[in-house]
Design a protein around this motif. Structure first.
Motif, short mmCIF file in Angstrom:
data_model
loop_
_atom_site.label_atom_id
_atom_site.label_comp_id
_atom_site.label_asym_id
_atom_site.label_seq_id
_atom_site.Cartn_x
_atom_site.Cartn_y
_atom_site.Cartn_z
N TYR A 1 -4.01 0.97 4.73
CA TYR A 1 -3.55 2.33 4.48
C TYR A 1 -3.21 3.01 5.77
N VAL B 1 0.84 -1.20 0.00
CA VAL B 1 0.00 0.00 0.00
C VAL B 1 0.87 1.25 0.00
N ILE C 1 -5.76 0.26 -5.50
CA ILE C 1 -5.59 -0.65 -4.37
C ILE C 1 -6.87 -1.46 -4.25
N HIS D 1 -7.66 -1.89 1.53
CA HIS D 1 -7.78 -0.50 1.99
C HIS D 1 -7.45 -0.37 3.48
N CYS E 1 -7.74 5.20 -2.05
CA CYS E 1 -7.14 3.90 -2.37
C CYS E 1 -7.68 3.35 -3.69
#
Length: 135
Positions: free
Chosen positions: A135, A103, A127, A132, A122
């Motif tokens: 993050y 990430v 992503i 997510h 994201c």
């Protein structure tokens, strides 16, 4: 981990995990890995390999490549297979670290826009939704 990501991007002038892997001499291959495996990182005879499941979307392939780069940079000499078979150590910690690395790498040099949620940020940068939370 942040320093490692920054140095990689600076050295390779990109945050593309495929370009970075190629620049580091890591061979990236695509094969059918079945339904439960998205990717694998391994070393054999001083050569390094990332194998990515060939049926994944491009978004997932990119994330998996970044994740496996995380294993290369963060977990040298550690085999998940060895951990699962011969120790009581939980390999989940290493997977979490590799997800965070991925990430950070894929979102590097990007900033969240005002009034943009973390999920939107994201998603905008490719992503996968399940990742997510890292993050």
């Amino acid at each position: 981990m942040d320093d490692i990501v920054i140095k990689l991007i600076k050295r390779h002038k990109t945050n593309c995990p495929f370009t970075i892997a190629r620049g580091m001499g890591i061979q990236v291959r695509f094969h059918d890995l079945g339904t439960n495996t998205r990717g694998v990182y391994y070393r054999k005879l001083r050569r390094r390999f990332i194998v990515i499941h060939n049926q994944l979307s491009q978004e997932w392939q990119r994330f998996v490549c970044a994740h496996e780069l995380g294993h290369d940079r963060l977990h040298r000499g550690v085999s998940r297979f060895f951990l699962e078979e011969h120790s009581f150590f939980n390999p989940g910690k290493f997977e979490t670290q590799a997800n965070r690395f991925a990430v950070k790498l894929l979102l590097a040099n990007n900033e969240i826009q005002s009034e943009e949620t973390t999920q939107q940020f994201c998603s905008r940068h490719g992503i996968p939704e399940e990742m997510h939370k890292f993050y």
